[in-house]
Design a protein around this motif. Structure first.
Motif, PDB file in Angstrom:
ATOM      1  N   GLY A  41       0.985  -1.174  -0.012  1.00  0.00           N
ATOM      2  CA  GLY A  41      -0.023   0.231  -0.070  1.00  0.00           C
ATOM      3  C   GLY A  41       0.780   1.331   0.150  1.00  0.00           C
ATOM      4  O   GLY A  41       1.944   1.287   0.418  1.00  0.00           O
ATOM      5  N   GLY A  42       0.287   2.383  -0.518  1.00  0.00           N
ATOM      6  CA  GLY A  42       0.953   3.753  -0.776  1.00  0.00           C
ATOM      7  C   GLY A  42       0.017   4.682  -0.993  1.00  0.00           C
ATOM      8  O   GLY A  42      -1.202   4.554  -0.602  1.00  0.00           O
ATOM      9  N   CYS A  43       0.443   5.863  -1.125  1.00  0.00           N
ATOM     10  CA  CYS A  43      -0.299   7.033  -1.313  1.00  0.00           C
ATOM     11  C   CYS A  43      -0.334   7.428  -2.774  1.00  0.00           C
ATOM     12  O   CYS A  43       0.622   7.137  -3.587  1.00  0.00           O
ATOM     13  CB  CYS A  43       0.107   8.180  -0.541  1.00  0.00           C
ATOM     14  SG  CYS A  43      -0.016   7.845   1.367  1.00  0.00           S
ATOM     15  N   THR A  44      -1.243   8.299  -3.482  1.00  0.00           N
ATOM     16  CA  THR A  44      -1.088   8.723  -4.870  1.00  0.00           C
ATOM     17  C   THR A  44      -0.768  10.356  -4.613  1.00  0.00           C
ATOM     18  O   THR A  44      -1.229  11.012  -3.872  1.00  0.00           O
ATOM     19  CB  THR A  44      -2.367   8.429  -5.385  1.00  0.00           C
ATOM     20  OG1 THR A  44      -3.345   8.927  -5.031  1.00  0.00           O
ATOM     21  CG2 THR A  44      -2.557   6.948  -5.630  1.00  0.00           C
ATOM     22  N   VAL A  45      -0.238  10.966  -6.096  1.00  0.00           N
ATOM     23  CA  VAL A  45      -0.142  12.144  -6.187  1.00  0.00           C
ATOM     24  C   VAL A  45      -0.232  12.436  -7.741  1.00  0.00           C
ATOM     25  O   VAL A  45      -0.465  11.254  -8.507  1.00  0.00           O
ATOM     26  CB  VAL A  45       1.470  12.720  -5.952  1.00  0.00           C
ATOM     27  CG1 VAL A  45       1.615  12.400  -4.456  1.00  0.00           C
ATOM     28  CG2 VAL A  45       2.253  11.858  -6.859  1.00  0.00           C
ATOM     29  N   ASP A  46      -0.322  13.707  -7.841  1.00  0.00           N
ATOM     30  CA  ASP A  46      -0.934  13.917  -9.331  1.00  0.00           C
ATOM     31  C   ASP A  46       0.430  13.437 -10.311  1.00  0.00           C
ATOM     32  O   ASP A  46       1.412  13.631  -9.885  1.00  0.00           O
ATOM     33  CB  ASP A  46      -1.005  15.486  -9.621  1.00  0.00           C
ATOM     34  CG  ASP A  46      -1.224  15.762 -10.938  1.00  0.00           C
ATOM     35  OD1 ASP A  46      -0.446  15.903 -11.935  1.00  0.00           O
ATOM     36  OD2 ASP A  46      -2.562  16.408 -11.142  1.00  0.00           O
ATOM     37  N   ILE A  47       0.124  12.992 -11.217  1.00  0.00           N
ATOM     38  CA  ILE A  47       1.089  12.347 -12.229  1.00  0.00           C
ATOM     39  C   ILE A  47       2.327  13.550 -12.633  1.00  0.00           C
ATOM     40  O   ILE A  47       3.295  13.086 -12.952  1.00  0.00           O
ATOM     41  CB  ILE A  47       0.537  11.685 -13.607  1.00  0.00           C
ATOM     42  CG1 ILE A  47       1.611  10.865 -14.416  1.00  0.00           C
ATOM     43  CG2 ILE A  47      -0.050  12.697 -14.388  1.00  0.00           C
ATOM     44  CD1 ILE A  47       1.807   9.658 -13.870  1.00  0.00           C
TER      45      ILE A  47
END
Length: 327
Positions: A276-282
């Motif tokens: 599992g991780g987090c997301t950021v804008d590409i």
């Protein structure tokens, strides 16, 4: 693109950034709101493993990140919120999947940070059913299993019971009840449900009925107007006997079992490990680089994780204090 994206340079050279975080409010103890009432101020107060990890990031000199946290009540596509105007970072126990990096148009929309937590799927059951449901094969036609739509708990469970293939393609004869009526899969793979999306006609799915007569049915909870939201809807249904099991990650199930005082137990556990991780804008490579540098230090390059935090909730605070800003 999320506001503030596209800064350049190394984390040490950056000025301070305020980053809005969309976090899932109902995944205790990984990520949850201090108050489950989404209309309260406490709903935006982040608690749990990921909350403490982010607080560790904030206190690392030179990383330059301050987090403004906002609770999210609905899980659906939470990872894509980092590509919207409402957030720069999305967290909440999100399994890293390539399929979750694209938007509705199929184009790359978000990028995942490096992973920081491991998950395995499992069943949460009433304690009196723990022996019968010690393995997934213990489930039968008389059992109804609750899931949250759009989660790895749902997608992996459908694979385990043979309803979906590795790509989420449903077996011929599978019936799905939706808000618009019943939908039947006439051929293998005609309809699809995976952990990132589903066939459009299945978007409002409420119940899934496998073609095999001896298989359990699946009930979708946690997003119906007027009902409890998120994980609470699953545990409430299990407690009332409306479902025989909850299919979701072992971390959440273990927490629910402990909190139940012996009423619930974790039964069947999957062998597949998820990260599992987090997301950021590409396009926000600046934020991605800063997060990855900070997470690598706080987790000692993956050697410190959820179990360590359970044993010592201050483990990330201690790691952050040992950071000298020059690494």
């Amino acid at each position: 693109m999320a506001a503030g994206a596209g800064c350049s340079g190394t984390p040490e050279s950056q000025t301070q950034r305020t980053v809005t975080v969309a976090f899932y409010g109902y995944f205790e103890p990984v990520s949850y709101s201090a108050d489950p009432d989404m209309s309260s101020d406490g709903f935006d107060e982040h608690r749990g493993y990921e909350a403490d990890l982010l607080s560790g990031v904030e206190s690392m000199d030179g990383i330059g990140l301050d987090f403004e946290r906002r609770g999210v009540a609905h899980w659906d596509d939470i990872w894509l919120r980092a590509a919207s105007d409402e957030a720069h970072l999305a967290c909440g126990g999100i399994t890293i999947l390539e399929a979750r990096t694209s938007g509705a148009d199929g184009r790359p929309a978000v990028a995942f940070t490096d992973g920081h937590i491991d998950f395995r799927q499992s069943l949460l059951v009433r304690s009196e059913d723990a022996e019968r449901l010690a393995v997934y094969d213990g489930l039968g036609a008389g059992d109804l299993v609750g899931v949250l739509r759009g989660t790895t708990g749902e997608a992996r469970f459908l694979q385990i019971i043979g309803v979906a293939d590795d790509n989420g393609g449903l077996a011929a004869g599978t019936t799905v009840e939706t808000d618009a009526g019943r939908v039947l899969a006439h051929t293998d793979g005609e309809l699809r449900i995976d952990a990132a999306s589903a066939s459009p006609q299945l978007a409002s799915r409420r119940r899934l009925i496998p073609a095999a007569s001896g298989s359990p049915q699946v009930l979708y909870l946690g997003d119906t107007e007027g009902s409890p939201l998120g994980e609470a809807a699953l545990t409430d249904a299990l407690r009332s006997g409306d479902i025989a099991a909850v299919a979701r990650g072992s971390v959440g199930n273990a927490e629910a079992a402990t909190a139940s005082g012996g009423e619930f137990a974790v039964a069947a556990t999957d062998t597949l490990r998820e990260r599992g991780g987090c997301t950021v804008d590409i396009d926000d490579t600046d934020l991605l680089d800063r997060m990855n540098q900070a997470v690598a230090w706080l987790t000692d390059n993956g050697r410190i994780g959820f179990a360590d935090w359970l044993a010592d909730p201050d483990v990330f605070k201690a790691r952050a204090a040992a950071w000298d800003g020059s690494r």
